[in-house]
Design a protein around this motif. Structure first.
Motif, PDB file in Angstrom:
ATOM      1  N   ALA A  10       0.832  -1.207   0.000  1.00 30.55           N
ATOM      2  CA  ALA A  10       0.000   0.000   0.000  1.00 30.55           C
ATOM      3  C   ALA A  10       0.866   1.256   0.000  1.00 30.55           C
ATOM      4  O   ALA A  10       0.634   2.187  -0.793  1.00 30.55           O
ATOM      5  N   ALA A  11       1.869   1.289   0.862  1.00 28.43           N
ATOM      6  CA  ALA A  11       2.753   2.456   0.939  1.00 28.43           C
ATOM      7  C   ALA A  11       3.535   2.634  -0.359  1.00 28.43           C
ATOM      8  O   ALA A  11       3.697   3.769  -0.847  1.00 28.43           O
ATOM      9  N   SER A  12       4.005   1.545  -0.931  1.00 28.53           N
ATOM     10  CA  SER A  12       4.756   1.619  -2.187  1.00 28.53           C
ATOM     11  C   SER A  12       3.887   2.121  -3.334  1.00 28.53           C
ATOM     12  O   SER A  12       4.340   2.902  -4.176  1.00 28.53           O
ATOM     13  N   THR A  13       2.632   1.684  -3.354  1.00 26.66           N
ATOM     14  CA  THR A  13       1.713   2.133  -4.406  1.00 26.66           C
ATOM     15  C   THR A  13       1.463   3.631  -4.298  1.00 26.66           C
ATOM     16  O   THR A  13       1.522   4.357  -5.299  1.00 26.66           O
ATOM     17  N   VAL A  14       1.198   4.084  -3.092  1.00 23.88           N
ATOM     18  CA  VAL A  14       0.978   5.521  -2.884  1.00 23.88           C
ATOM     19  C   VAL A  14       2.229   6.308  -3.257  1.00 23.88           C
ATOM     20  O   VAL A  14       2.157   7.330  -3.953  1.00 23.88           O
ATOM     21  N   LEU A  15       3.384   5.839  -2.805  1.00 29.75           N
ATOM     22  CA  LEU A  15       4.645   6.517  -3.120  1.00 29.75           C
ATOM     23  C   LEU A  15       4.888   6.572  -4.630  1.00 29.75           C
ATOM     24  O   LEU A  15       5.281   7.616  -5.165  1.00 29.75           O
ATOM     25  N   LEU A  16       4.633   5.475  -5.314  1.00 26.30           N
ATOM     26  CA  LEU A  16       4.817   5.436  -6.764  1.00 26.30           C
ATOM     27  C   LEU A  16       3.919   6.454  -7.453  1.00 26.30           C
ATOM     28  O   LEU A  16       4.366   7.208  -8.326  1.00 26.30           O
TER      29      LEU A  16
END
Length: 134
Positions: A10-16
């Protein structure tokens, strides 16, 4: 572990998505970003379902939450608890001829899984006992 992985995804998706929209890289449309968000959401949902797989006994029966479904069976519906060699998880034989996988007790958990399968079989036997025990 899967709960932690869900948070990381989830955090990686938002960051991307944030990086793609703020770095000035051109060519990413709203549809592209929405697609990335949907894929991330689908992965998080799958990991959440995997993390919440369980078998929960209640006074009325057993609530089995598997990857794709949740079902509650009454104690009287359960005919047999199987966890033989070659089975990836516990299976319940039901009185209608159907079987129900209990993914919450998986062979990969080793001795703990064998102890939980035995505990479940004992619980089923105790809940099915009648005055005549027939």
């Amino acid at each position: 572990m899967t709960g932690t992985l869900a948070v990381v995804v989830a955090a990686s998706t938002v960051l991307l998505i944030v990086l793609l929209t703020t770095t000035g890289i051109e060519g990413w449309s709203t549809a592209d970003l929405s697609g990335i968000a949907l894929v991330g959401l689908a992965i998080v949902w799958f990991l959440w379902r995997q993390a919440t797989v369980a078998a929960t006994p209640t006074a009325e029966g057993l609530r089995v939450r598997n990857l794709a479904s949740t079902r509650t069976v009454t104690w009287g519906e359960i005919v047999w608890v199987r966890f033989g060699e070659g089975r990836p998880w516990v299976q319940l034989d039901l009185d209608d001829g159907d079987t129900l996988a209990v993914m919450g007790v998986q062979r990969s958990d080793g001795e703990r899984a064998r102890a939980e399968a035995k505990r479940l079989a004992t619980l089923v036997a105790a809940r099915q006992r009648t005055a005549r025990d027939d």
